[in-house]
Motif scaffolding. Structure first.
Motif, PDB file in Angstrom:
ATOM      1  N   GLN A 154     -47.631 151.054  42.617  1.00  0.00           N
ATOM      2  CA  GLN A 154     -47.765 150.899  43.863  1.00  0.00           C
ATOM      3  C   GLN A 154     -48.519 149.370  44.350  1.00  0.00           C
ATOM      4  N   ALA A 155     -48.714 148.892  43.278  1.00  0.00           N
ATOM      5  CA  ALA A 155     -49.538 147.391  43.219  1.00  0.00           C
ATOM      6  C   ALA A 155     -48.579 146.436  43.716  1.00  0.00           C
ATOM      7  N   THR A 156     -47.977 146.556  45.005  1.00  0.00           N
ATOM      8  CA  THR A 156     -46.626 145.624  45.335  1.00  0.00           C
ATOM      9  C   THR A 156     -47.141 145.208  46.869  1.00  0.00           C
ATOM     10  N   TYR A 157     -46.835 144.093  47.200  1.00  0.00           N
ATOM     11  CA  TYR A 157     -46.718 143.508  48.601  1.00  0.00           C
ATOM     12  C   TYR A 157     -46.304 144.694  49.568  1.00  0.00           C
ATOM     13  N   VAL A 158     -45.024 145.280  48.993  1.00  0.00           N
ATOM     14  CA  VAL A 158     -44.342 146.149  49.855  1.00  0.00           C
ATOM     15  C   VAL A 158     -45.204 147.419  50.384  1.00  0.00           C
ATOM     16  N   HIS A 159     -45.899 148.014  49.329  1.00  0.00           N
ATOM     17  CA  HIS A 159     -46.711 149.124  49.772  1.00  0.00           C
ATOM     18  C   HIS A 159     -48.061 148.632  50.552  1.00  0.00           C
ATOM     19  N   ALA A 160     -48.544 147.591  50.095  1.00  0.00           N
ATOM     20  CA  ALA A 160     -49.575 147.008  50.912  1.00  0.00           C
ATOM     21  C   ALA A 160     -49.429 146.592  52.287  1.00  0.00           C
ATOM     22  N   ARG A 161     -48.253 145.968  52.588  1.00  0.00           N
ATOM     23  CA  ARG A 161     -47.862 145.828  53.981  1.00  0.00           C
ATOM     24  C   ARG A 161     -47.739 147.050  54.633  1.00  0.00           C
ATOM     25  N   GLN A 163     -49.137 149.968  54.404  1.00  0.00           N
ATOM     26  CA  GLN A 163     -50.559 150.461  54.348  1.00  0.00           C
ATOM     27  C   GLN A 163     -51.230 149.526  55.570  1.00  0.00           C
ATOM     28  N   ALA A 164     -51.077 148.345  55.886  1.00  0.00           N
ATOM     29  CA  ALA A 164     -51.815 147.764  56.633  1.00  0.00           C
ATOM     30  C   ALA A 164     -50.932 147.689  58.252  1.00  0.00           C
ATOM     31  N   ALA A 165     -49.648 147.712  57.967  1.00  0.00           N
ATOM     32  CA  ALA A 165     -48.982 147.931  59.390  1.00  0.00           C
ATOM     33  C   ALA A 165     -49.090 149.255  59.845  1.00  0.00           C
ATOM     34  N   ASP A 166     -49.016 150.439  59.127  1.00  0.00           N
ATOM     35  CA  ASP A 166     -48.967 151.669  59.552  1.00  0.00           C
ATOM     36  C   ASP A 166     -50.436 151.962  60.094  1.00  0.00           C
ATOM     37  N   TYR A 167     -51.471 151.292  59.458  1.00  0.00           N
ATOM     38  CA  TYR A 167     -52.708 151.437  60.140  1.00  0.00           C
ATOM     39  C   TYR A 167     -53.143 150.821  61.402  1.00  0.00           C
ATOM     40  N   TYR A 194     -47.032 144.822  70.659  1.00  0.00           N
ATOM     41  CA  TYR A 194     -47.768 145.080  69.495  1.00  0.00           C
ATOM     42  C   TYR A 194     -46.860 145.637  68.537  1.00  0.00           C
ATOM     43  N   PHE A 195     -46.329 146.883  68.948  1.00  0.00           N
ATOM     44  CA  PHE A 195     -45.627 147.819  67.754  1.00  0.00           C
ATOM     45  C   PHE A 195     -44.519 146.707  67.147  1.00  0.00           C
ATOM     46  N   SER A 196     -43.762 145.784  67.912  1.00  0.00           N
ATOM     47  CA  SER A 196     -43.049 144.999  67.275  1.00  0.00           C
ATOM     48  C   SER A 196     -43.670 144.158  66.226  1.00  0.00           C
ATOM     49  N   TYR A 197     -44.709 143.576  66.631  1.00  0.00           N
ATOM     50  CA  TYR A 197     -45.747 143.007  65.484  1.00  0.00           C
ATOM     51  C   TYR A 197     -45.962 143.752  64.246  1.00  0.00           C
ATOM     52  N   CYS A 198     -46.366 144.891  64.671  1.00  0.00           N
ATOM     53  CA  CYS A 198     -46.550 145.649  63.288  1.00  0.00           C
ATOM     54  C   CYS A 198     -45.212 146.002  62.433  1.00  0.00           C
ATOM     55  N   THR A 199     -44.252 146.066  63.042  1.00  0.00           N
ATOM     56  CA  THR A 199     -42.865 146.198  62.579  1.00  0.00           C
ATOM     57  C   THR A 199     -42.623 144.994  61.508  1.00  0.00           C
ATOM     58  N   THR A 200     -42.823 143.870  62.399  1.00  0.00           N
ATOM     59  CA  THR A 200     -42.420 142.653  61.752  1.00  0.00           C
ATOM     60  C   THR A 200     -43.373 142.238  60.439  1.00  0.00           C
ATOM     61  N   MET A 201     -44.856 142.688  60.391  1.00  0.00           N
ATOM     62  CA  MET A 201     -45.628 142.736  59.704  1.00  0.00           C
ATOM     63  C   MET A 201     -45.303 143.419  58.342  1.00  0.00           C
ATOM     64  N   ARG A 202     -44.750 144.574  58.576  1.00  0.00           N
ATOM     65  CA  ARG A 202     -44.178 145.665  57.583  1.00  0.00           C
ATOM     66  C   ARG A 202     -42.990 145.301  56.766  1.00  0.00           C
ATOM     67  N   LEU A 216     -56.215 146.348  55.747  1.00  0.00           N
ATOM     68  CA  LEU A 216     -56.353 146.781  54.274  1.00  0.00           C
ATOM     69  C   LEU A 216     -57.731 147.255  54.035  1.00  0.00           C
ATOM     70  N   SER A 217     -58.595 146.931  54.507  1.00  0.00           N
ATOM     71  CA  SER A 217     -59.797 147.457  54.146  1.00  0.00           C
ATOM     72  C   SER A 217     -60.045 148.771  54.791  1.00  0.00           C
TER      73      SER A 217
END
Length: 285
Positions: A154-161, A163-167, A194-202, A216-217
């Motif tokens: 799970q140490a990938t940008y996909v998982h990290a993105r 987690q950040a976007a979902d939070y 805002y939700f579009s921003y989160c989707t784009t970030m993910r 992420l923190s």
């Protein structure tokens, strides 16, 4: 009767790519990545293509369409912002600007020296992350795996993105006051934006920044320290509203670079200089 001569065909100017689909966005991102190449001819060629794309004009068109109501596309604003960033970087590679080149080279060396000193003080070394739009998330993922917070798979940008976007999507009140729409700093995002921003970030390669580091923190319940050449030299992000212990006191350490890489803003992972770290690195990519 004499035959009329056929008119000579006019030279056709290659069409300027329009950033209206994923392929054109990928082209822009690929060219940006090539600007980080050590091959000066590749830098020059990539910059030339980016300049030919007239990205600033395309960004203006996207923003104008949004303002006039012809399209309501929050993602388009992100594309416009990326396009302007690409245009600025491409311009900096224009040949013949020796003074500017010398200044940038000097600033890059100063930044490298400052970050290396901090790394020596912390007994860590810089582990280079691929310079692309995912670098923040890749750097944090590398640290999370080193600390045993996530498995290597799970140490990938996909998982990290994700987690950040979902939070961020589930804690709108914590972030929306600090995220005005690009190009419209006088108001807050709507919930739809805002939700579009989160989707784009993910789901895309858009750059992450301060809001995503904080997310992420909090998502991983860990303190994240960002090392940089400017003051303060260490910026701490941690979930202060959460009760201790925060991942048993372990710290994610990443470095932030403004000048060391052709892409401009970039993040690397800082791995510890210990025998234990050496054993970990033997199994890390």
């Amino acid at each position: 009767m004499a035959k009329k001569k056929k008119a000579a065909p006019r030279a056709m100017t290659p069409p300027i790519p329009i950033l209206d689909n994923a392929e054109d966005e990928d082209l822009m991102n690929d060219l940006l990545a090539q600007l980080d190449s050590k091959d000066n001819s590749m830098d020059t060629e990539s910059a030339k293509v980016l300049n030919d794309m007239e990205l600033n004009k395309q960004a203006d068109n996207i923003d104008r369409d949004n303002a006039n109501g012809k399209r309501k596309d929050p993602k388009g604003r992100f594309i416009a912002r990326q396009a302007r960033k690409a245009a600025a970087l491409a311009k900096s590679y224009a040949p013949g600007n020796k003074d500017e080149d010398a200044r940038l080279e000097r600033e890059a060396k100063d930044e490298e020296k400052a970050i290396n000193k901090i790394c020596n003080d912390l007994n860590v070394h810089l582990h280079e992350i691929n310079p692309d739009g995912h670098c923040l998330f890749s750097a944090v993922a590398d640290q999370l795996a080193l600390l045993g917070i996530v498995p290597k798979s799970q140490a990938t940008y996909v998982h990290a993105r994700k987690q950040a976007a979902d939070y961020m999507a589930s804690h709108i009140d914590e972030f929306i006051p600090f995220l005005p729409p690009p190009g419209d700093e006088d108001r807050l995002m709507t919930q739809e934006e805002y939700f579009s921003y989160c989707t784009t970030m993910r789901d895309t390669g858009v750059w992450g920044g301060e809001p995503e580091i904080l997310a992420l923190s909090k998502a991983y319940h860990v303190s994240i320290h960002v090392i940089q050449s400017s003051k303060p030299s260490i910026v701490v992000h941690e979930p202060e509203d959460m009760p201790p212990p925060i991942q048993n006191g372990r710290v994610v350490r990443i470095s932030y670079h403004r000048r060391m890489y052709g892409l401009g803003e970039h993040y690397n992972s800082l791995r510890p200089n210990t025998s234990f770290s050496g054993a970990l690195q033997a199994i890390m990519p």
